[in-house]
Design an enzyme around this catalytic site. Structure first.
Site, PDB file in Angstrom:
ATOM      1  N   GLU A  22      -8.133  -4.903   5.836  1.00 21.34           N
ATOM      2  CA  GLU A  22      -8.044  -4.661   4.398  1.00 21.34           C
ATOM      3  C   GLU A  22      -6.916  -5.471   3.759  1.00 21.34           C
ATOM      4  O   GLU A  22      -7.055  -5.959   2.641  1.00 21.34           O
ATOM      5  CB  GLU A  22      -7.824  -3.161   4.148  1.00 21.34           C
ATOM      6  N   HIS A  56     -12.807   3.275   0.636  1.00 26.59           N
ATOM      7  CA  HIS A  56     -12.852   2.280   1.729  1.00 26.59           C
ATOM      8  C   HIS A  56     -13.573   0.996   1.310  1.00 26.59           C
ATOM      9  O   HIS A  56     -14.025   0.222   2.164  1.00 26.59           O
ATOM     10  CB  HIS A  56     -13.554   2.841   2.994  1.00 26.59           C
ATOM     11  N   ARG A 105      -9.926  16.227   7.586  1.00 27.92           N
ATOM     12  CA  ARG A 105     -10.772  16.608   6.449  1.00 27.92           C
ATOM     13  C   ARG A 105     -12.132  17.103   6.934  1.00 27.92           C
ATOM     14  O   ARG A 105     -12.716  16.543   7.862  1.00 27.92           O
ATOM     15  CB  ARG A 105     -10.981  15.416   5.509  1.00 27.92           C
ATOM     16  N   ASN A 111       0.868  -1.170   0.000  1.00 31.70           N
ATOM     17  CA  ASN A 111       0.000   0.000   0.000  1.00 31.70           C
ATOM     18  C   ASN A 111       0.911   1.229   0.000  1.00 31.70           C
ATOM     19  O   ASN A 111       1.514   1.551   1.018  1.00 31.70           O
ATOM     20  CB  ASN A 111      -0.869  -0.060   1.268  1.00 31.70           C
ATOM     21  N   ARG A 132      -2.867  -2.222  -3.014  1.00 32.58           N
ATOM     22  CA  ARG A 132      -4.025  -1.370  -2.777  1.00 32.58           C
ATOM     23  C   ARG A 132      -3.939  -0.216  -3.772  1.00 32.58           C
ATOM     24  O   ARG A 132      -2.933   0.490  -3.829  1.00 32.58           O
ATOM     25  CB  ARG A 132      -3.989  -0.812  -1.359  1.00 32.58           C
TER      26      ARG A 132
END
Ligand code: ADP
Length: 417
Positions: free
Chosen positions: A403, A197, A258, A10, A108
């Site tokens: 994940e 996600h 964010r 990733n 990923r």
């Protein structure tokens, strides 16, 4: 017989996270994190996990020289790019005779646009599509491409698989993904909602269905993935129906740094009144807003909770704004699923913060959601289970996400292992 291992990578712009996973058991053997890449201070940390069932090609060092949780750091100052990090990873595998057991590499990839509704074996055509998707994820996709190229050069001959954050949401109906703007923008530039996600939601959904004793193909779930980035997803019969993130991962919930949803006139308002240009506004909304912006203290939920408990006004407000927005979004997602069988919490905050879960569920009593405070406090730090009151429906469930494991599963399947 040796084990088949999958390497999961990733890549961020200055980081690389790696995981070595046993294809059969899904067990994590080794994880690594390279940080400060592209600077002379770059380094990589390796961490080992207890997997006594791993059988290396030769028994030279694997069983004798490391314990569960063993960690060590290697400087990358003389090769501080992603390729240098993957090279260091190969050397680490060699030192433990594990390199020949690695059968495939799963990556990923943040944005697959509309092209991919599932994971794919990466070839030149796929690389070209990922290049085409760069305008949709200008910060993430170039880093993902760099990681793939590094893996291809350091591990020649291995199959590389791309697993996309966006893929799971390709089942969203048109009315959920369409922005109310001139449709020419969608046709020309792909301006629509995509969601992210997806790998986490895809992993968590069947686990949650099993916990509540339902068939994933006949079940309505609203899943809240709450980490530094956060989004909610409406999953009906195993498919995404709607999600809170949009064309980029900025839309939706209040996150660590964010802002999530805002008035679309934000940019012009701040240009007129604060003299900010588009770049400054975008930067502020991505990096200086959310929990950090409201609290003026931290983007980290644990720090915010502790400060709020001590009376810090900014931290208290940050927590209130975050959980209220989250509750509103969960209720909105229940529209997409037409009622819910379970609300599911996952991600660092969802898995560990009894405070956020409790505050959020308390807004949602009108949907029949309840919380058992004892179960809520007990279900943390890797535990999964039901935290709603006994016998009450819908259920509220905690499921730790994984994940890397999902990426490894896809990679093993597509590599024919
Ligand atoms: P990422 O999106 O980077 O993968 P994680 O899923 O690891 O992030 O989530 C990180 C967030 O989880 C941080 O805000 C952290 O404070 C929060 N978190 C971790 N443990 C706890 C805890 N015990 N209580 C509250 N928040 C926690």
């Amino acid at each position: 017989m040796t084990n088949d291992l999958i390497l999961v990578l990733n890549c961020g712009s200055s980081s690389l996270k790696g995981a070595l996973i046993d294809n059969k058991t899904g067990g994590l053997i080794l994880s690594c994190l390279a940080e400060k890449l592209t600077t002379p201070e770059a380094y990589i940390t390796f961490k080992y996990f207890d997997n006594a069932d791993i059988r290396p090609v030769s028994r030279r060092s694997w069983f004798v020289d490391r314990k569960d949780g063993d960690k060590h750091e290697v400087s990358l100052s003389d090769r501080h790019d992603h390729t240098g990090a993957v090279e260091a990873l190969l050397e680490e595998l060699r030192a433990h005779d594990l390199q020949d057991m690695v059968r495939a590499i799963g990556h990923r990839v943040v944005h697959g646009g509309e092209k991919y509704s599932g994971s794919v074996v990466i070839d030149d055509k796929v690389m070209a599509v990922l290049e085409e998707c760069i305008p949709l994820a200008p910060l993430h996709n170039p880093a993902n491409l760099t990681g793939i190229r590094a893996a291809q050069s350091i591990f020649p001959g291995l199959i590389n698989v791309g697993v996309f954050d966006t893929a799971f949401h390709q089942t969203m109906p048109e009315h959920a993904y369409t922005y109310a703007v001139p449709q020419e923008l969608y046709q020309k530039y792909g301006f629509r909602r995509y969601g992210f996600h997806g790998t986490s939601f895809r992993y968590v959904a069947p686990v949650a269905a099993e916990i509540i004793g339902k068939d994933i193909n006949d079940c309505s779930l609203v899943i809240a993935h709450l980490g530094n980035g956060a989004s909610v997803c409406a999953v009906k019969n195993g498919e995404s129906q709607d999600t809170s993130m949009g064309v980029t991962p900025l839309e939706g919930l209040v996150m660590g740094t964010r802002s999530g949803d805002l008035d679309p006139s934000t940019c012009s308002f701040l240009a007129d009144n604060a003299g900010m240009d588009v770049k400054a506004v975008t930067d502020m909304l991505n990096k200086k807003s959310g929990l950090l912006g409201i609290s003026g203290l931290s983007n980290d939920c644990r720090t915010i909770q502790e400060a709020a408990a001590e009376g810090h006004a900014g931290a208290k407000l940050a927590l209130e704004v975050m959980t209220y927005r989250l509750a509103k979004y969960i209720a909105a997602m229940a529209v997409a699923t037409n009622g819910i069988d379970a609300l599911v919490f996952t991600g660092g905050i969802g898995e560990n913060s009894d405070v956020v879960r409790s505050k959020t569920v308390n807004y949602l009593g009108f949907l029949g959601l309840t919380i058992d405070e004892e179960a809520n406090k007990a279900t943390r730090f890797g535990a999964s289970g039901i935290i709603s009151q006994k016998g009450r429906e819908p259920a509220v469930v905690v499921v730790p996400t994984n994940e890397e494991r999902m990426i490894a599963m896809d990679t093993g399947r597509l590599a024919g292992l």
